[in-house]
Scaffold this motif. Structure first.
Motif, PDB file in Angstrom:
ATOM      1  N   ASP A 292      16.235  18.743  10.517  1.00  0.00           N
ATOM      2  CA  ASP A 292      16.304  20.123  10.033  1.00  0.00           C
ATOM      3  C   ASP A 292      15.033  20.546   9.308  1.00  0.00           C
ATOM      4  N   SER A 293      14.291  19.573   8.827  1.00  0.00           N
ATOM      5  CA  SER A 293      12.989  19.856   8.229  1.00  0.00           C
ATOM      6  C   SER A 293      12.077  18.657   8.455  1.00  0.00           C
ATOM      7  N   LEU A 294      10.787  18.925   8.354  1.00  0.00           N
ATOM      8  CA  LEU A 294       9.777  17.911   8.640  1.00  0.00           C
ATOM      9  C   LEU A 294       8.646  18.067   7.633  1.00  0.00           C
ATOM     10  N   THR A 295       8.306  16.973   6.955  1.00  0.00           N
ATOM     11  CA  THR A 295       7.188  17.012   6.022  1.00  0.00           C
ATOM     12  C   THR A 295       6.062  16.154   6.579  1.00  0.00           C
ATOM     13  N   VAL A 296       4.917  16.778   6.791  1.00  0.00           N
ATOM     14  CA  VAL A 296       3.761  16.092   7.370  1.00  0.00           C
ATOM     15  C   VAL A 296       2.725  15.848   6.275  1.00  0.00           C
ATOM     16  N   HIS A 297       2.489  14.568   5.976  1.00  0.00           N
ATOM     17  CA  HIS A 297       1.519  14.176   4.952  1.00  0.00           C
ATOM     18  C   HIS A 297       0.224  13.717   5.608  1.00  0.00           C
ATOM     19  N   SER A 298      -0.898  14.147   5.053  1.00  0.00           N
ATOM     20  CA  SER A 298      -2.187  13.574   5.422  1.00  0.00           C
ATOM     21  C   SER A 298      -2.415  12.363   4.528  1.00  0.00           C
ATOM     22  N   LEU A 299      -2.762  11.236   5.123  1.00  0.00           N
ATOM     23  CA  LEU A 299      -2.931  10.007   4.345  1.00  0.00           C
ATOM     24  C   LEU A 299      -3.921  10.223   3.203  1.00  0.00           C
ATOM     25  N   ALA A 300      -3.481   9.868   1.999  1.00  0.00           N
ATOM     26  CA  ALA A 300      -4.354   9.909   0.824  1.00  0.00           C
ATOM     27  C   ALA A 300      -4.306   8.534   0.187  1.00  0.00           C
ATOM     28  N   VAL A 301      -5.420   7.841   0.189  1.00  0.00           N
ATOM     29  CA  VAL A 301      -5.468   6.492  -0.372  1.00  0.00           C
ATOM     30  C   VAL A 301      -5.934   6.583  -1.820  1.00  0.00           C
ATOM     31  N   LYS A 302      -5.018   6.292  -2.745  1.00  0.00           N
ATOM     32  CA  LYS A 302      -5.340   6.343  -4.161  1.00  0.00           C
ATOM     33  C   LYS A 302      -5.773   4.964  -4.652  1.00  0.00           C
ATOM     34  N   ARG A 303      -6.277   4.936  -5.869  1.00  0.00           N
ATOM     35  CA  ARG A 303      -6.833   3.686  -6.410  1.00  0.00           C
ATOM     36  C   ARG A 303      -5.808   2.563  -6.482  1.00  0.00           C
ATOM     37  N   ALA A 304      -4.549   2.920  -6.719  1.00  0.00           N
ATOM     38  CA  ALA A 304      -3.526   1.887  -6.906  1.00  0.00           C
ATOM     39  C   ALA A 304      -2.981   1.334  -5.599  1.00  0.00           C
ATOM     40  N   ALA A 305      -3.264   1.987  -4.499  1.00  0.00           N
ATOM     41  CA  ALA A 305      -2.693   1.567  -3.226  1.00  0.00           C
ATOM     42  C   ALA A 305      -3.351   0.285  -2.720  1.00  0.00           C
ATOM     43  N   ARG A 306      -2.528  -0.608  -2.161  1.00  0.00           N
ATOM     44  CA  ARG A 306      -3.053  -1.875  -1.639  1.00  0.00           C
ATOM     45  C   ARG A 306      -3.986  -1.642  -0.466  1.00  0.00           C
ATOM     46  N   LEU A 307      -3.776  -0.547   0.266  1.00  0.00           N
ATOM     47  CA  LEU A 307      -4.642  -0.228   1.400  1.00  0.00           C
ATOM     48  C   LEU A 307      -6.081  -0.045   0.930  1.00  0.00           C
ATOM     49  N   ASN A 308      -6.232   0.491  -0.271  1.00  0.00           N
ATOM     50  CA  ASN A 308      -7.563   0.679  -0.835  1.00  0.00           C
ATOM     51  C   ASN A 308      -8.069  -0.610  -1.492  1.00  0.00           C
ATOM     52  N   MET A 309      -7.157  -1.358  -2.121  1.00  0.00           N
ATOM     53  CA  MET A 309      -7.541  -2.595  -2.795  1.00  0.00           C
ATOM     54  C   MET A 309      -8.018  -3.658  -1.811  1.00  0.00           C
ATOM     55  N   PHE A 310      -7.427  -3.650  -0.614  1.00  0.00           N
ATOM     56  CA  PHE A 310      -7.798  -4.646   0.389  1.00  0.00           C
ATOM     57  C   PHE A 310      -8.430  -3.985   1.616  1.00  0.00           C
ATOM     58  N   LYS A 311      -9.266  -2.990   1.375  1.00  0.00           N
ATOM     59  CA  LYS A 311      -9.813  -2.195   2.468  1.00  0.00           C
ATOM     60  C   LYS A 311     -10.694  -3.008   3.413  1.00  0.00           C
ATOM     61  N   ASP A 312     -11.296  -4.095   2.925  1.00  0.00           N
ATOM     62  CA  ASP A 312     -12.128  -4.927   3.795  1.00  0.00           C
ATOM     63  C   ASP A 312     -11.329  -5.483   4.969  1.00  0.00           C
ATOM     64  N   LYS A 313     -10.054  -5.755   4.735  1.00  0.00           N
ATOM     65  CA  LYS A 313      -9.183  -6.305   5.770  1.00  0.00           C
ATOM     66  C   LYS A 313      -8.945  -5.305   6.894  1.00  0.00           C
ATOM     67  N   TYR A 314      -9.068  -4.008   6.560  1.00  0.00           N
ATOM     68  CA  TYR A 314      -8.743  -2.966   7.532  1.00  0.00           C
ATOM     69  C   TYR A 314      -9.975  -2.156   7.948  1.00  0.00           C
ATOM     70  N   GLN A 315     -11.179  -2.683   7.624  1.00  0.00           N
ATOM     71  CA  GLN A 315     -12.378  -1.895   7.850  1.00  0.00           C
ATOM     72  C   GLN A 315     -12.664  -1.653   9.335  1.00  0.00           C
ATOM     73  N   GLU A 316     -12.129  -2.504  10.220  1.00  0.00           N
ATOM     74  CA  GLU A 316     -12.368  -2.302  11.649  1.00  0.00           C
ATOM     75  C   GLU A 316     -11.417  -1.280  12.266  1.00  0.00           C
ATOM     76  N   MET A 317     -10.416  -0.876  11.508  1.00  0.00           N
ATOM     77  CA  MET A 317      -9.452   0.096  12.007  1.00  0.00           C
ATOM     78  C   MET A 317      -9.942   1.517  11.729  1.00  0.00           C
ATOM     79  N   THR A 318      -9.583   2.436  12.612  1.00  0.00           N
ATOM     80  CA  THR A 318      -9.921   3.837  12.396  1.00  0.00           C
ATOM     81  C   THR A 318      -8.844   4.489  11.531  1.00  0.00           C
ATOM     82  N   PHE A 319      -9.282   5.453  10.719  1.00  0.00           N
ATOM     83  CA  PHE A 319      -8.358   6.258   9.913  1.00  0.00           C
ATOM     84  C   PHE A 319      -8.633   7.704  10.316  1.00  0.00           C
TER      85      PHE A 319
END
Length: 430
Positions: A292-319
């Protein structure tokens, strides 16, 4: 004489504030144009750095400006693209219509936070804790939460409660008896008569069971969420969701079977490794379910997120996120007979885009608008929850700025929240 001096001081302070704002806007305008020349790039939201573009448009509507005048102001002063200008104005007008019957002065909303999740998503920066580490203390947490709910109701007994939103974390990490305990306490403390909206963010599909949905159904909950974020299994595994696409579909169908007629779904675009073809696949699967409704978020990587803390692990991936992807999400929402109804932005968003809520007629999330537009007081209970008290007039803060919004934050740590619950309650009563 004293009144004349006071009025003069207030005018001087107001003039100084307006001058600082004008100077800041001029600097931003000049800097943005320099950067455009240096990089050859423009941004969809121009030099607008605030997180609430619709609030800006709403303010101009309420000042008496026409839509055409607002559009000109946003394009010329803030250098916002024509497409984003139209989106902000469209949403501001719909928000205004949706909120027309809300009594800001004599009403308020309530947020209740459940800070537990089945697992912590890679991009998450909220106050969330893995349930398996806290399962034995959930009842203790509810003891403190129910006390805060009772005391909040006592403080607000002369005001009307308009909306309730139970979020997190993941509220459906609670067992059925715990959900009933929480909902029963809300009913005893506040009553449910006259509510405009009552939302529970069921959220993670791996936390949803028939028994939990049946427990919720015993109460006048009007809106729930079943949030996949993506319908690509590989991405779910990368971001630590630890549930399957099949579980999302099963949870959604189960909710429909139990007669939930206002179900929201959250999606994130810009997740690691997801190009437009993967976003299109997600949207096709969501369309088949017909929420009935849809919320579309654009990824926002904040300082506390593990995605940002371990970004070297994901550096070959596209965002990847771009206007083509955002257009695709909008077109899909329109094809499901949904229109945009709220909008906000965050720092560090991929592509400098936005989060947009789309909804069918009469299915918009009123609380979502209220929390963004900051027109009504929202009392909040739970670890990490923030109360926002909207004052009828602006006051001066300790640093000399003017505001009509007072923020009162509960501690995020669960142990601290439980141990200091009396202090959390006292903060609101002062």
């Amino acid at each position: 004489c004293a009144q004349i001096i006071k009025d003069a001081d207030e005018k001087e302070a107001s003039d100084a504030h307006e001058l600082r704002k004008a100077n800041k806007d001029s600097l931003k305008y000049a800097l943005y144009n320099v950067l455009v020349k240096l990089t050859g790039r423009t941004l969809p939201w121009g030099n607008l750095t605030g997180i609430r573009p619709a609030k800006l448009a709403m303010g101009m509507i309420e000042s008496g400006m026409k839509n055409t005048e607002i559009a000109q102001e946003m394009r010329e002063r803030y250098l916002v693209s024509a497409k984003k200008t139209a989106l902000a104005i469209t949403i501001a007008n719909r928000e205004r219509a949706l909120l027309q019957d809300i009594d800001y002065e004599h009403g308020y909303s309530l947020y209740v936070g459940i800070p537990f999740c089945p697992s912590i998503c890679l991009y998450c920066s909220f106050s969330s804790y893995p349930l398996k580490l806290w399962a034995k203390r959930v009842d203790e947490y509810l003891d403190a939460l129910c006390l805060e709910i009772r005391e909040t109701a006592r403080m607000m007994k002369n005001y009307k409660l308009d909306t309730i939103y139970i979020g997190g974390g993941t509220p459906t990490t609670l067992e059925p008896y715990q959900l009933k305990r929480l909902l029963e306490q809300l009913g005893e403390s506040f009553g449910f008569d006259g509510l405009v909206e009552f939302t529970i963010e069921a959220g993670r599909p791996d936390s949803i069971t028939r028994e939990k949905l049946e427990a919720i159904r015993e109460y006048p909950v009007t809106r729930i969420s079943v949030n996949p974020q993506t319908m690509n299994q590989e991405t779910l595994e990368i971001i630590g969701r630890r549930h399957t696409v099949a579980q999302t579909i099963e949870a959604f169908h189960l909710a429909r079977e139990l007669n939930y007629n206002n179900i929201n779904m959250d999606l994130i675009v810009g997740l690691p490794g997801e190009d437009i073809s993967k976003v299109k696949y997600t949207l096709e699967k969501v369309k088949e379910l017909s929420p009935d409704s849809l919320t579309v978020h654009s990824l926002a990587v904040k300082r506390a997120a593990r995605l940002n803390m371990f970004k070297d692990k994901y550096q070959e991936m596209t965002f990847e996120n771009n206007q083509e992807i955002m257009d695709l999400t909008q077109q899909t929402a329109y094809s499901m007979e949904m229109g945009p109804y709220y909008l906000y932005r965050q720092k560090n968003m991929k592509g400098n885009f936005e989060n947009v809520g789309y909804a069918k007629v009469d299915k918009a999330g009123i609380y979502n608008i209220l929390i963004m537009e900051e027109k009504q007081t929202i009392y909040a209970a739970g670890a990490g929850a923030t109360t926002k008290i909207v004052l009828p007039e602006k006051i001066k803060t300790e640093n000399g700025k003017e505001t009509n919004l007072i923020r009162i934050e509960n501690v995020k740590n669960i142990e601290e929240y439980i141990a200091r619950i009396d202090e959390m309650i006292k903060r609101k009563s002062n």
